[in-house]
Design an enzyme around this catalytic site. Structure first.
Site, short mmCIF file in Angstrom:
data_model
loop_
_atom_site.label_atom_id
_atom_site.label_comp_id
_atom_site.label_asym_id
_atom_site.label_seq_id
_atom_site.Cartn_x
_atom_site.Cartn_y
_atom_site.Cartn_z
CG ASN A 75 -19.11 -54.56 -32.77
OD1 ASN A 75 -20.30 -54.83 -32.86
ND2 ASN A 75 -18.19 -55.49 -32.61
CG HIS A 145 -15.09 -58.59 -38.68
ND1 HIS A 145 -15.60 -59.74 -39.28
CD2 HIS A 145 -15.43 -58.67 -37.38
CE1 HIS A 145 -16.20 -60.48 -38.37
NE2 HIS A 145 -16.11 -59.86 -37.20
CG HIS A 147 -13.43 -57.44 -33.17
ND1 HIS A 147 -14.73 -57.05 -32.93
CD2 HIS A 147 -13.51 -58.61 -33.87
CE1 HIS A 147 -15.55 -57.94 -33.46
NE2 HIS A 147 -14.84 -58.91 -34.03
#
Length: 185
Positions: A75, A145, A147
């Site tokens: 990220n 997406h 995490h």
């Protein structure tokens, strides 16, 4: 102008009531706040960074692993050191839009990410999840997406509470290299 160390913190007028705390400025976060790298529309060709990353080298794209239908990437605006995401190559917005192979590989790369983070950094736990839709907090809602945020006992220290910032002790390129070396085969 270079700032030299002094025994007394420099006072800057207009930034609030003086207190005993020095401020750690995180200007790199302003790019995220202002929407840098966010898509201009809902389609993959509308500037979606998750669609553009796979065309880059692993180093330039901060890619940790590539599967058949999903990939793992650091990220750019991490909550903690080692914060990564598992992303399908296909531009889909909703978890229910994934096919069976994408769903399975997303789960497998998530497991590999956990293994790599434990091996490389001794992570004690993880926050794993998806924000589905902008109202649920998705920064890039048009491209799914997941995490994977490593956690350590005591990592919720005073900095996020008092300083409203996280202290990341390593450059993203160094974190990518370290995790890639520990990624399970």
């Amino acid at each position: 102008m270079l700032h030299t160390m002094t025994t007394k913190p420099e006072q800057q007028f207009g930034v609030g009531t003086p207190d005993a705390f020095q401020r750690l400025w995180t200007p790199h976060r302003m790019a995220y706040i202002q929407g840098e790298n966010k898509p201009t529309g809902p389609d993959g060709g509308d500037g979606c960074p998750f669609c553009a990353i796979p065309a880059k080298s692993d180093e330039d794209g901060l890619v940790l692993a590539r599967g058949e239908s999903v990939y793992a990437v650091l990220n750019l605006y991490p909550y903690n050191g080692g914060h990564l995401m598992v992303v399908p190559y296909r531009h889909v917005a909703d978890y229910t839009d994934l096919d069976l192979a994408e769903t399975a590989e997303l789960g497998e790369l998530t497991k590999q990410a956990m293994t790599a983070l434990r091996s490389a950094s001794g992570a004690h736990g993880f926050n794993i999840g998806m924000n589905q839709g902008s109202v649920a907090g998705a920064g890039i809602a048009a491209h799914l997406h997941q995490h994977v945020v490593p956690r350590w006992g005591g990592d919720t220290n005073f900095m996020p509470v008092v300083g409203h910032t996280k202290v990341l002790p390593q450059l993203l390129a160094d974190t990518r290299r370290m995790l890639a070396e520990h990624w399970p085969a």
